[in-house]
Design an enzyme around this catalytic site. Structure first.
Site, PDB file in Angstrom:
ATOM      1  N   HIS A  15       0.894  -1.168   0.000  1.00  0.00           N
ATOM      2  CA  HIS A  15       0.000   0.000   0.000  1.00  0.00           C
ATOM      3  C   HIS A  15       0.926   1.211   0.000  1.00  0.00           C
ATOM      4  CE1 HIS A  15       0.914   0.397   4.313  1.00  0.00           C
ATOM      5  NE2 HIS A  15       0.888  -0.934   4.278  1.00  0.00           N
ATOM      6  N   GLY A  16       0.401   2.393   0.156  1.00  0.00           N
ATOM      7  CA  GLY A  16       1.215   3.598   0.041  1.00  0.00           C
ATOM      8  C   GLY A  16       2.436   3.630   0.938  1.00  0.00           C
TER       9      GLY A  16
END
Length: 157
Positions: A15-16
């Site tokens: 994810h980010g």
């Protein structure tokens, strides 16, 4: 010997935070997700690839394939391994993957789990696994992002 920069336990996998913050902080050029389900799920792989910078490659391997192929990694590959659970991590280590330092980033709360930080909740099985990893000499650093001060998860169990 593969150039493993760090291994992270994060039940969200890529994810980010992983794709941008951690990989750039580490200088990784390869994020290897070792997860049996995701290795067979091209839709999830494509979604995870969307958050990755173009300069960082991704691989999605089963735990077994990771164990069997990690020693063939090129010296130029700066590898950041991401696993979903401490149990997956233990499988890799017992399979011979040379992991010495682990970042515990995110383990969601669920019924029967004890919350030990804002982002990490553990079951009895998780606690036993972390103690086994500690006994194997693995450094267990709990932190969400690189600029936070890490804590040894054993001190929080």
């Amino acid at each position: 010997m593969p150039n493993i920069l760090l291994t992270r336990i994060d039940n969200r996998l890529i994810h980010g935070q992983v794709g941008v913050t951690w990989s750039s902080h580490l200088g990784a050029n390869l994020v290897l997700v070792a997860n049996d389900k995701v290795a067979e799920d091209s839709i999830r792989q494509n979604l995870m690839d969307m958050v990755m910078p173009e300069t960082v490659e991704t691989r999605y391997f089963t735990l077994e394939k990771t164990i069997n192929i990690i020693d063939k990694a090129s010296a130029r590959q700066k590898i950041f391994i991401v696993v979903e659970t401490p149990q997956d991590l233990l499988v890799l280590i017992k399979g011979g993957v040379p992991i010495k330092k682990v970042n515990i980033g995110n383990m969601h709360y669920a019924e029967g789990k004890k919350q030990i930080s804002s982002t990490v909740s553990v079951s009895k099985e998780d606690i036993e696994t972390f103690k086994e990893l500690d006994n194997l000499g693995v450094e267990l650093d709990l932190r969400r992002v690189p600029d936070e001060k890490g804590e040894n998860i054993i001190d929080l169990l």
